[in-house]
Design a protein around this motif. Structure first.
Motif, short mmCIF file in Angstrom:
data_model
loop_
_atom_site.label_atom_id
_atom_site.label_comp_id
_atom_site.label_asym_id
_atom_site.label_seq_id
_atom_site.Cartn_x
_atom_site.Cartn_y
_atom_site.Cartn_z
N GLY A 1 61.26 25.21 26.56
CA GLY A 1 62.33 24.26 26.85
C GLY A 1 62.78 24.23 28.29
N HIS A 2 61.96 24.76 29.23
CA HIS A 2 62.44 24.76 30.61
C HIS A 2 62.23 23.42 31.29
N ALA A 3 61.50 22.51 30.67
CA ALA A 3 61.33 21.18 31.25
C ALA A 3 62.55 20.34 30.92
N ALA A 4 62.58 19.14 31.47
CA ALA A 4 63.69 18.23 31.20
C ALA A 4 63.68 17.83 29.73
N ASP A 5 64.77 17.21 29.29
CA ASP A 5 64.89 16.82 27.89
C ASP A 5 64.03 15.59 27.60
N ALA A 6 62.74 15.78 27.56
CA ALA A 6 61.84 14.67 27.28
C ALA A 6 61.96 14.28 25.81
N PRO A 7 62.11 12.99 25.50
CA PRO A 7 62.26 12.58 24.10
C PRO A 7 61.09 12.99 23.23
N SER A 8 59.90 13.13 23.83
CA SER A 8 58.72 13.45 23.04
C SER A 8 58.58 14.93 22.75
N ALA A 9 59.40 15.76 23.37
CA ALA A 9 59.27 17.20 23.18
C ALA A 9 59.61 17.59 21.75
N VAL A 10 58.81 18.49 21.18
CA VAL A 10 59.08 19.02 19.85
C VAL A 10 59.99 20.23 20.01
N ARG A 11 61.16 20.16 19.42
CA ARG A 11 62.14 21.22 19.61
C ARG A 11 62.75 21.62 18.27
N PRO A 12 63.24 22.86 18.17
CA PRO A 12 64.02 23.21 16.99
C PRO A 12 65.32 22.42 16.99
N ARG A 13 65.88 22.21 15.83
CA ARG A 13 67.12 21.46 15.71
C ARG A 13 68.14 22.28 14.94
N LEU A 14 69.40 21.91 15.11
CA LEU A 14 70.42 22.49 14.26
C LEU A 14 70.10 22.18 12.80
N SER B 1 70.84 25.29 30.46
CA SER B 1 70.65 25.06 29.03
C SER B 1 71.94 24.86 28.26
N LEU B 2 72.94 25.69 28.53
CA LEU B 2 74.17 25.66 27.75
C LEU B 2 75.25 24.80 28.39
N SER B 3 74.91 24.06 29.44
CA SER B 3 75.87 23.16 30.08
C SER B 3 75.66 21.71 29.66
N ARG B 4 74.71 21.48 28.77
CA ARG B 4 74.38 20.11 28.38
C ARG B 4 75.14 19.71 27.12
N ALA B 5 75.44 18.43 27.00
CA ALA B 5 76.13 17.94 25.81
C ALA B 5 76.03 16.42 25.76
N THR B 6 76.07 15.87 24.55
CA THR B 6 76.10 14.41 24.38
C THR B 6 77.22 13.96 23.46
N THR B 7 77.82 14.88 22.71
CA THR B 7 78.87 14.49 21.77
C THR B 7 80.24 14.44 22.46
N ASP C 1 67.77 20.62 22.35
CA ASP C 1 68.04 19.46 23.19
C ASP C 1 69.52 19.46 23.57
N ALA C 2 69.90 18.53 24.45
CA ALA C 2 71.26 18.51 24.98
C ALA C 2 72.29 18.32 23.87
N HIS C 3 71.96 17.50 22.89
CA HIS C 3 72.90 17.26 21.79
C HIS C 3 73.22 18.55 21.05
N ASP C 4 72.18 19.27 20.63
CA ASP C 4 72.40 20.47 19.82
C ASP C 4 72.98 21.61 20.65
N ALA C 5 72.54 21.75 21.89
CA ALA C 5 73.10 22.79 22.75
C ALA C 5 74.59 22.54 22.99
N GLY C 6 74.95 21.27 23.13
CA GLY C 6 76.34 20.92 23.39
C GLY C 6 77.26 21.17 22.21
#
Length: 377
Positions: free
Chosen positions: A94-107, A23-29, A187-192
């Motif tokens: 959130g244990h599944a892959a980062d599916a674009p359709s997943a509803v997730r909390p955001r920053l 979870s905390l190893s993902r990033a996009t920025t 998601d990977a963006h916010d976790a990163g």
């Protein structure tokens, strides 16, 4: 009896898609490290209303566009469970892959125009690559450290304590949640973004004085270093390596341990800090022997994950016990119980509530589910 999946030993091998589970190893920025030395960078970004802003505190909490989760953290250092009564329209496991359709909390959707960060600790996190959030390529992110009146945790190394009305208004709209509880949901963006912000906030809160001469230090390099005002020595964020391992016997059963300070029924993988001058692989063997009395025959690296609570880097391994090693003997100090379970036995214990596993943000949970072959619970 719960049906258990077949083992999938290569699911998280290097080069596979298993990295999405960390979870905390993902990033996009882009961390944009080359800009950190620019004079006045933080002041310019804080004055730019287009700058994106992340609120974080020294206790490992970040502001989300969602109800607060685990705002009061447990003392055992483990990831707290996500409450079952949360709004599923906002949260989804959130244990599944980062599916674009997943509803997730955001920053929290904040910009520098929303919060006057004058006098607060500010940190440059980097810039957008132009994917993942809809932000324009190059948009900058800064973290603002929220002062806390918790005497057990310093506010921030700059001593910020005066009222900040715009900050208080932002926090009323977007309360702080524990990253170690919600990291797997981001998601990977916010976790990163949240992970380095949390690590830096914790480091600054503990680094107000020079380790060489005791003089006051001040932030330099846009929050990624501190300089002593007396001897001018530079200090950088500290990271403590720790090993954590899925220990299995020759029947492919997993060894789980119960820490002396943990809640009843909480079990996790064996873990411990790497000692000075010690190879990580040797630390795996030593920690398993110290905590369980069991002898490790082979060690295999799986993956790493930062754990910024406050400053660990978790090095995940698989450890196979020597033939005939089955009877765990907990040390009675750090570990008060150790159990050896098959997949079916673990599934039954989790279903019955006699085993509570680590939260999904942790690499411990990832290693257990890697061995198990599927998400559990």
């Amino acid at each position: 009896m719960t049906s258990a999946p077949q083992p999938a030993p290569d699911r998280l091998a290097p080069g596979t898609t298993g990295t999405t589970a960390r979870s905390l190893s993902r990033a996009t920025t882009d961390r944009d490290a080359e800009r950190r030395g620019e004079p006045g960078l933080l002041d310019r970004l804080a004055a730019d209303p287009a700058t994106r802003l992340l609120l974080v505190d020294a206790r490992g909490r970040v502001a989300l566009d969602a109800p607060a989760t685990a705002a009061d953290l447990p003392d055992d250092g483990l990831a707290p469970a996500v409450p079952h009564d949360r709004d599923d329209a906002v949260w989804r496991p959130g244990h599944a892959a980062d599916a674009p359709s997943a509803v997730r909390p955001r920053l929290a959707p904040l910009t520098a125009a929303d919060v006057d960060a004058t006098g607060l600790t500010r940190l440059y996190l980097g810039r957008e690559r132009g994917s993942g959030t809809g932000d324009a390529a190059g948009a900058a992110w800064i973290a603002v450290v929220v002062p806390t009146d918790d005497v057990a945790t310093p506010t921030d190394a700059e001593g910020a304590s005066r009222p900040h009305p715009s900050l208080m208004r932002a926090m009323e709209r977007f309360p702080l949640s524990a990253l170690r509880a919600v990291g797997a949901e981001l998601d990977a963006h916010d976790a990163g973004l949240a992970t380095p912000a949390t690590a830096l906030a914790a480091w600054h809160a503990r680094s107000g004085f020079c380790p060489l001469c005791g003089g006051r230090t001040q932030i330099v390099q846009a929050g990624w270093a501190r300089r002593c005002t007396s001897c001018e020595a530079l200090s950088f964020p500290r990271t403590d390596p720790a090993v954590i391992m899925a220990v299995t016997d020759d029947a492919d059963r997993i060894v789980l341990v119960h820490g002396a300070t943990w809640e009843q029924h909480r079990y996790s993988t064996v873990a411990g800090f790497v000692e000075a001058g010690e190879p990580a692989e040797a630390a795996v063997v030593r920690e398993v022997a110290e905590e369980t009395g069991l002898k490790v025959a082979s060690v295999e690296f799986v993956a790493s994950q930062p754990w910024p609570f406050p400053r660990s880097l978790m090095l995940g391994y698989r450890a196979r016990l020597a033939p005939g090693e089955h009877l765990a003997r907990p040390d009675g100090a750090e570990v008060t119980d150790a159990i050896v379970l098959s997949r079916t036995e673990l599934a039954d214990a989790v279903a019955a509530g006699t085993v509570i596993l680590p939260g999904r943000t942790s690499i411990a949970r990832m290693l257990i589910e890697d061995w198990y072959g599927a998400p559990i619970g």
